[in-house]
Design an enzyme around this catalytic site. Structure first.
Site, PDB file in Angstrom:
ATOM      1  N   ARG A 179      10.154  18.497  -8.096  1.00  0.00           N
ATOM      2  CA  ARG A 179      11.386  18.197  -8.858  1.00  0.00           C
ATOM      3  C   ARG A 179      12.618  18.793  -8.192  1.00  0.00           C
ATOM      4  O   ARG A 179      13.742  18.390  -8.470  1.00  0.00           O
ATOM      5  CB  ARG A 179      11.262  18.711 -10.297  1.00  0.00           C
TER       6      ARG A 179
ATOM      7  N   ARG B  75       0.833  -1.210   0.000  1.00  0.00           N
ATOM      8  CA  ARG B  75       0.000   0.000   0.000  1.00  0.00           C
ATOM      9  C   ARG B  75       0.871   1.265   0.000  1.00  0.00           C
ATOM     10  O   ARG B  75       0.543   2.249  -0.662  1.00  0.00           O
ATOM     11  CB  ARG B  75      -0.949  -0.011   1.205  1.00  0.00           C
TER      12      ARG B  75
ATOM     13  N   GLU C 111     -15.734   7.028   6.073  1.00  0.00           N
ATOM     14  CA  GLU C 111     -14.971   6.338   7.118  1.00  0.00           C
ATOM     15  C   GLU C 111     -14.762   7.275   8.295  1.00  0.00           C
ATOM     16  O   GLU C 111     -15.135   8.450   8.247  1.00  0.00           O
ATOM     17  CB  GLU C 111     -13.622   5.861   6.554  1.00  0.00           C
TER      18      GLU C 111
ATOM     19  N   LYS D 226      -2.541   6.910   1.277  1.00  0.00           N
ATOM     20  CA  LYS D 226      -2.228   7.209   2.673  1.00  0.00           C
ATOM     21  C   LYS D 226      -1.096   8.228   2.675  1.00  0.00           C
ATOM     22  O   LYS D 226       0.077   7.900   2.867  1.00  0.00           O
ATOM     23  CB  LYS D 226      -1.856   5.910   3.412  1.00  0.00           C
TER      24      LYS D 226
HETATM   25  N1  PMP Z   1      -8.945   4.994   7.239  1.00  0.00           N
HETATM   26  C1  PMP Z   1      -7.983   5.906   7.489  1.00  0.00           C
HETATM   27  C2  PMP Z   1      -8.179   7.312   7.063  1.00  0.00           C
HETATM   28  C3  PMP Z   1      -6.814   5.520   8.167  1.00  0.00           C
HETATM   29  O1  PMP Z   1      -5.856   6.406   8.429  1.00  0.00           O
HETATM   30  C4  PMP Z   1      -6.670   4.167   8.580  1.00  0.00           C
HETATM   31  C5  PMP Z   1      -5.446   3.755   9.344  1.00  0.00           C
HETATM   32  N2  PMP Z   1      -4.401   3.383   8.483  1.00  0.00           N
HETATM   33  C6  PMP Z   1      -7.696   3.254   8.285  1.00  0.00           C
HETATM   34  C7  PMP Z   1      -8.820   3.715   7.613  1.00  0.00           C
HETATM   35  C8  PMP Z   1      -7.582   1.815   8.652  1.00  0.00           C
HETATM   36  O2  PMP Z   1      -6.648   1.180   7.820  1.00  0.00           O
HETATM   37  P1  PMP Z   1      -5.755  -0.029   8.337  1.00  0.00           P
HETATM   38  O3  PMP Z   1      -6.690  -1.084   8.803  1.00  0.00           O
HETATM   39  O4  PMP Z   1      -4.967  -0.448   7.133  1.00  0.00           O
HETATM   40  O5  PMP Z   1      -4.904   0.494   9.401  1.00  0.00           O
END
Ligand code: PMP
Length: 290
Positions: free
Chosen positions: A103, A50, A182, A149
């Site tokens: 750059r 990822r 989320e 991320k």
């Molecule tokens: N959503 C966000 C915005 C996050 O920062 C995270 C933490 N990484 C998650 C969901 C959960 O992802 P994971 O289970 O891969 O930690």
């Protein structure tokens, strides 16, 4: 505490980066949060995959192979001596000038921190958490895709501030279409009529590694899982609700915007999935030789 800064293990006080680093100046970089359970790094390959996908999206050349990133992470964990903890893996655009142009940044900066984390107090894992939907909308996919991320978490931080202002520890972000995306650092699941439902990625969701792990556990338990768009209505009327994330693990939610879920206690399926998740963290992962 030892920190791996660009391949060198240094003390915390010496783990410093330039004020010209674009990770600091502009949030230009990517990261991962990873757990170690009993000396095994959980889903390390998935996290590194990822990280590279996030880097590809922002056209950041990490300057190392995935194998090398894995090796550096394992080496730092081994040196830390921490058997149950949390790893933060960060790659920034590196040092540049005061303009935005990436750059001008010739070399990425990377660091690995091995420490511990407790996102929510322990009692909420037994009693469940109260969460709030907030006015701040989730970033739209074509602005900054939430699947990336990146170090730019201001969208999430603004949501967190709003939740905190309402006396809540966690926010649920709704997207521009009015669909649930989320929480600020966790994915969301509901249980309705025995089925498990989580929002699909296009609603503005990070493809959580814990989310994927919980989905595969549920499938093994013959629980029906679907990725469906949810509105606040489905949250309020859910039979059960929980969130997942590396730092949070699996945490029950018993109240959303003052509506009680399952009478205000963690649900049966949530508890089962919490137990099963704990079990797999004990037997899976990349072994660290301390
Ligand atoms: N959503 C966000 C915005 C996050 O920062 C995270 C933490 N990484 C998650 C969901 C959960 O992802 P994971 O289970 O891969 O930690």
């Amino acid at each position: 505490m030892l920190i791996n800064l660009n391949g060198k293990l240094v003390d915390k006080k010496d783990a410093v980066v330039s004020v010209f680093d674009h990770g600091l100046l502009y949030g230009d970089g990517v990261f991962e949060g990873i757990r170690i359970y009993s000396g095994n790094i959980f889903k390390l390959k998935e996290h590194v995959d990822r990280l590279f996908d996030s880097a590809k999206y922002i056209m950041l050349d990490i300057g190392m192979t995935k194998e090398k990133v894995i090796k550096e992470t394992v080496r730092t964990a081994a040196k830390s001596g921490i058997k149950n903890g949390y790893i933060r893996l960060v790659v920034t655009r590196g040092e540049g000038d005061l303009g935005l142009d990436p750059r001008k940044c010739s070399k990425p900066t990377y660091f690995v921190i091995v420490s511990t984390i407790q996102l929510y107090p322990e009692k909420f894992y037994r009693e469940g958490l109260s969460i709030t939907t907030v006015a701040v909308r989730r970033n739209v996919n074509e602005a900054l895709n939430p699947q990336v991320k990146s170090l730019n978490y201001l969208n999430n931080i603004l949501a967190k501030i709003e939740a905190n202002n309402h006396g809540s520890l966690e926010a649920v972000m709704i997207n521009e279409q009015g669909y649930v995306s989320e929480a600020t650092g966790d994915n969301i699941f509901i249980v309705k009529n025995g089925k498990l439902i989580t929002p699909p990625l296009f609603t503005g969701v990070l493809k959580g590694i814990t989310r994927d792990a919980v989905v595969s556990i549920a499938k093994k338990l013959k629980i029906r899982v679907s990725k469906k768009v949810l509105t606040r209505y489905e949250l309020y009327t859910a039979d059960e609700l929980f969130m997942t994330g590396t730092a949070a693990e699996v945490i029950p939610v018993v109240k959303v915007d003052s509506r009680l879920i399952n009478g205000g206690t963690p649900g049966k399926m949530t508890k089962k999935l919490m137990t099963e998740f704990k079990k797999i963290t004990k037997v899976m992962g990349t072994k660290v030789k301390y």
